[in-house]
Design a protein around this motif. Structure first.
Motif, short mmCIF file in Angstrom:
data_model
loop_
_atom_site.label_atom_id
_atom_site.label_comp_id
_atom_site.label_asym_id
_atom_site.label_seq_id
_atom_site.Cartn_x
_atom_site.Cartn_y
_atom_site.Cartn_z
N TYR A 146 57.55 26.78 32.11
CA TYR A 146 58.33 27.72 32.94
C TYR A 146 57.86 27.80 34.36
O TYR A 146 56.62 26.99 34.70
N ARG A 147 58.40 28.56 35.25
CA ARG A 147 57.90 28.31 36.69
C ARG A 147 56.72 29.34 36.88
O ARG A 147 57.07 30.90 36.69
N ARG B 89 55.89 36.44 40.64
CA ARG B 89 56.99 37.50 41.65
C ARG B 89 57.43 38.23 40.87
O ARG B 89 57.52 39.63 41.20
N ASP C 262 55.16 30.51 39.52
CA ASP C 262 55.40 31.06 40.84
C ASP C 262 56.31 32.24 40.71
O ASP C 262 56.14 33.60 40.95
N GLU C 263 57.28 32.16 39.84
CA GLU C 263 58.42 33.09 39.42
C GLU C 263 57.93 34.17 38.59
O GLU C 263 58.02 35.23 38.66
N PRO D 133 53.87 28.85 46.06
CA PRO D 133 54.74 27.62 46.29
C PRO D 133 55.33 27.36 44.80
O PRO D 133 54.67 27.78 43.76
N GLU D 134 56.26 26.58 44.47
CA GLU D 134 56.79 26.20 43.31
C GLU D 134 55.94 25.31 42.53
O GLU D 134 55.55 24.19 42.81
N ILE D 135 55.51 25.91 41.33
CA ILE D 135 54.66 25.29 40.44
C ILE D 135 55.12 25.67 39.07
O ILE D 135 55.40 26.64 38.58
N THR D 136 55.55 24.37 38.25
CA THR D 136 55.73 24.41 36.91
C THR D 136 54.69 24.38 36.01
O THR D 136 53.70 23.42 36.38
#
Length: 365
Positions: A217-218, A224, A220-221, A246-249
């Motif tokens: 999953y993300r 948030r 970073d999301e 930043p976007e990190i999976t």
């Protein structure tokens, strides 16, 4: 607890090995002594019925008889010394360990045995026994401290609930006072609920060897989502947010990690004054993912930093009503279950920085 059981199993296994060797030695010398004794008895029997073995002219036979007698005497002497050695080096230590086991069974975990012998197996058995006793004693101390702390944490909100319920029985209360007391009751009920959930979650994690399959999953999301969920708190304090996500999976325990971000961000808000600054950073390297949660709050002393991840420990006693001291202990347990590490650096009056380091490749999960 698993280490204690393993040490106990090693001790039992070593004990069985010693028992076998002792029986083997006694059996060997018993057979040898019995055989020579039988020869000696036969010679006496022959002498009694007129067969004078010692007067026979066969020199070889006489030498054989003499050697048998000497061997019998040597076997008796050797058996005595071997038995004496085994009694002092093996039997007595095992007997002491048996008595010590009885004390442990009765709840006395302070017992420790001393062994001055040179038999490696017996020494290992005694060391394993002493290690088991020390670990049991440590577990017992933790259990007592845990019961004491849990009792105290439950007693405080229960006493508050009882006091406010008593006040609510006053018919002369105004509506505003009644609503205020009801809110206080609900506040303490929620605190009890949170405390119970944290205790159950900690107990489950500490006694669970295997977690569910990791979820991709993300990350970073997810952080948030935690920030948005806590928006009423940081908005109320008019805090400045400095966020770089930043976007990190990532692949890991999604539900458990969400509790970590909630606890860390919630603590940063709780221990910050109005107008404080909350900083969140997410970064990655080829091997790990790093998450930083920083605040400009009250900070903590060096001593507090040493104990901050312990159960029920709260460095700022003036804010005990706002927590139970289990949040960071839960964070540490979750992060370690995910094969990561959590660190804290802080300075009194200048805020705290929490760093979570998670591996990108999770093995054995």
């Amino acid at each position: 607890m698993k280490k204690i059981i393993q040490n106990r199993m090693r001790a039992i296994k070593a004990h069985k090995t010693h028992t076998f060797r002792v029986k083997f030695v006694f059996l060997f010398f018993g057979i040898l002594s019995g055989s020579t004794f039988l020869i000696f008895t036969t010679l006496i029997f022959l002498e009694k019925y007129g067969i004078h073995v010692f007067r026979m002219q066969n020199a070889v036979f006489r030498r054989f008889i003499l050697a048998s007698l000497i061997l019998t005497i040597l076997c008796v002497i050797i058996s005595f010394f071997v038995a004496y050695f085994l009694m002092n080096m093996v039997i007595k230590p095992l007997d002491k360990m048996s008595h010590a086991s009885q004390k442990i069974a009765k709840g006395d975990y302070s017992v420790q045995l001393k062994y001055h012998g040179t038999i490696r197996e017996v020494k290992t058995t005694i060391e394993n026994f002493n290690r088991m006793a020390r670990e049991l004693n440590s577990v017992e101390m933790i259990r007592k401290d845990f019961i004491t702390n849990v009792s105290h944490e439950f007693k405080t909100p229960l006493s508050s609930i009882m006091g406010y319920v008593t006040l609510l029985q006053d018919n002369e209360l105004s509506e505003s006072e009644r609503q205020a007391y009801i809110q206080k009751v609900f506040f303490n009920i929620n605190k009890l609920n949170d405390l119970t959930e944290n205790i159950l979650q900690l107990s489950k994690l500490e006694n669970q060897d295997y977690l569910s399959a990791p979820t991709v999953y993300r990350l970073d999301e997810q952080i948030r989502e935690a920030i948005v969920l806590l928006e009423p708190r940081w908005s109320e304090k008019q805090m400045e947010l400095d966020i770089d996500l930043p976007e990190i999976t990532w692949a890991g325990q999604k539900a458990l990690l969400f509790q970590v971000w909630l606890n860390l961000i919630s603590n940063a808000i709780k221990f910050s004054e109005t107008g404080g600054r909350l900083l969140l950073r997410l970064s990655e390297t080829p091997d790990v993912v790093k998450i930083i949660v920083s605040d400009t709050g009250i900070g903590m002393t060096a001593e507090t930093q040493t104990h901050i991840f312990e159960k029920f420990y709260q460095g700022d006693t003036s804010r005990r009503a706002q927590g139970s001291g289990l949040g960071l202990a839960l964070c540490k347990t979750i992060v370690e279950k995910c094969h990561g590490k959590i660190y804290v650096t802080s300075e009194l009056g200048k805020g705290s920085v929490f760093l979570v380091v998670l591996p990108k490749v999770l093995e054995d999960m």
